[in-house]
Design an enzyme around this catalytic site. Structure first.
Site, PDB file in Angstrom:
ATOM      1  N   LYS A 149       1.002  -1.132  -0.045  1.00 23.32           N
ATOM      2  CA  LYS A 149      -0.024   0.050  -0.039  1.00 23.32           C
ATOM      3  C   LYS A 149       0.950   1.329   0.187  1.00 23.32           C
ATOM      4  CE  LYS A 149      -3.918  -2.565   2.195  1.00 23.32           C
ATOM      5  NZ  LYS A 149      -4.619  -2.769   3.252  1.00 23.32           N
ATOM      6  N   GLN A 151      -4.394  -1.454   9.671  1.00 24.82           N
ATOM      7  CA  GLN A 151      -4.526  -2.734   9.178  1.00 24.82           C
ATOM      8  C   GLN A 151      -4.986  -3.781  10.074  1.00 24.82           C
ATOM      9  OE1 GLN A 151      -3.344  -3.494   5.788  1.00 24.82           O
ATOM     10  NE2 GLN A 151      -4.005  -5.505   5.885  1.00 24.82           N
ATOM     11  N   ASP A 175     -10.856   3.386   4.410  1.00 24.47           N
ATOM     12  CA  ASP A 175     -11.178   1.815   4.440  1.00 24.47           C
ATOM     13  C   ASP A 175     -12.480   1.481   4.665  1.00 24.47           C
ATOM     14  OD1 ASP A 175      -9.307  -0.021   4.115  1.00 24.47           O
ATOM     15  OD2 ASP A 175      -8.575  -0.232   5.982  1.00 24.47           O
TER      16      ASP A 175
HETATM   17  N1  GUN Z   1      -6.707  -6.998   6.330  1.00 17.56           N
HETATM   18  C1  GUN Z   1      -7.156  -7.380   4.994  1.00 17.56           C
HETATM   19  N2  GUN Z   1      -7.759  -6.632   3.993  1.00 17.56           N
HETATM   20  C2  GUN Z   1      -7.781  -5.441   4.413  1.00 17.56           C
HETATM   21  C3  GUN Z   1      -8.251  -4.258   4.120  1.00 17.56           C
HETATM   22  O1  GUN Z   1      -8.712  -3.919   3.138  1.00 17.56           O
HETATM   23  N3  GUN Z   1      -8.053  -3.139   4.891  1.00 17.56           N
HETATM   24  C4  GUN Z   1      -7.441  -3.239   6.424  1.00 17.56           C
HETATM   25  N4  GUN Z   1      -7.251  -2.326   6.949  1.00 17.56           N
HETATM   26  N5  GUN Z   1      -7.102  -4.384   6.800  1.00 17.56           N
HETATM   27  C5  GUN Z   1      -7.303  -5.472   6.028  1.00 17.56           C
END
Ligand code: GUN
Length: 293
Positions: free
Chosen positions: A54, A98, A121
């Protein structure tokens, strides 16, 4: 019949190109580069890989990234304190915590601490709640589900009235994608570990989203001929013939299902790249919103 391959990698590249152009336009107009803060708590190897990707994607798009790491032993107060600092930082337009968080932390309280306007998110309880309600719109939609909807849009399938089956009911993918499919007027069935006749239920689907995290669970004879199949799984299976010792497979047995489906996403190169592309797009939208556009 062999299925059309839904090329998530190429579609994500187009979205990322558009994001980079938007950022360049903002900067040319004298605005600051959009900023995304990532919060990684603990050392889960998969989460480390995702967060690194990311951050790299942000750099390529001209989005400033602020990577924060806390140890797995961080307290609830420390994690929420960091989120509050990021809420107050004007360089940060989006905050991504995350998931999953290490055991012992209250995920809902952490997500609730994120400023709604920075919730790129889309996991803040208010944003998720709005997704579940008629006539209401979330400010941001979770990235993997919105990437799935974007890919479905590229296939031209009419969702209105379609039978959609979602395999898995996770907070991150299964449940929000089911809600989005309902908003698109599909008839949605959510399958999970207690579903009685899984193959029979999946076989009803015009659109199948597989998000259970079980390697190659969906077999060819589970799929209605011509169905659109979206495979969200990323599972490692041992393969001594490869140097790494493993290969990545989805939740769908690709070789079997591609002979039956009308369209299918590959793994890798399907849904995965879309998650990051949608995160970047949400971050630029957050920045524009915060600049009063
Ligand atoms: N863990 C797995 N996919 C994601 C996501 O799209 N965002 C976040 N914050 N954690 C994740």
């Amino acid at each position: 019949m062999t299925a059309n391959i839904i090329d998530g990698k190429a579609t994500a590249a187009q979205v990322r190109q558009k994001v980079a152009e938007d950022v360049a336009e903002m900067v040319a107009a004298g605005k600051p580069n959009p900023g995304l803060a990532t919060v990684l708590v603990g050392e889960d190897p998969a989460s480390q890989v995702y967060v690194r990707s990311k951050i790299r994607a942000c750099e390529q798009a001209g989005i400033e990234s602020f990577g924060h790491k806390l140890p797995a032993t961080a307290s609830q107060g420390e994690v929420e304190g960091l989120v509050k600092e990021l809420n107050a930082d004007p360089r940060v337009n989006g905050i991504l915590v995350q998931l999953p968080l290490p055991d012992g932390l209250d995920e809902e309280r952490v997500l609730q601490a994120i400023n709604l306007e920075k919730d790129v998110d889309g996991f803040h309880p208010v944003n998720i709640g709005r997704l579940a309600q008629k006539g209401r719109e979330s400010l941001f939609v979770p990235c993997t589900p919105s990437g799935i909807m974007y890919l479905l849009g590229t296939t031209g399938i009419k969702l209105e009235g379609a039978e959609a089956v979602v395999l898995g009911r996770s907070n991150i993918v299964g449940m929000p994608v089911a809600l989005l499919l309902v908003k698109s007027n599909a008839t949605v069935t959510i399958c999970h570990s207690r579903t009685k006749d899984l193959p029979g239920t999946v076989r009803q689907a015009d659109v199948l989203v597989a998000a259970v995290g079980r390697a190659e669970m969906v077999r060819g004879d589970w799929v209605k001929p011509g169905a659109v199949v979206i495979d969200v799984g990323i599972n490692r299976v041992e393969d001594p013939t490869i140097e790494k010792g493993y290969r990545l497979v989805g939740d769908v047995c690709y070789d079997e299902v591609k002979e039956v489906a009308g369209a299918i996403t590959p793994v890798p190169g399907g849904v995965g790249p879309m998650t990051i592309a949608m995160l970047l797009a949400n971050t630029v939208r957050a920045a524009k919103h915060q600049q009063g556009e």
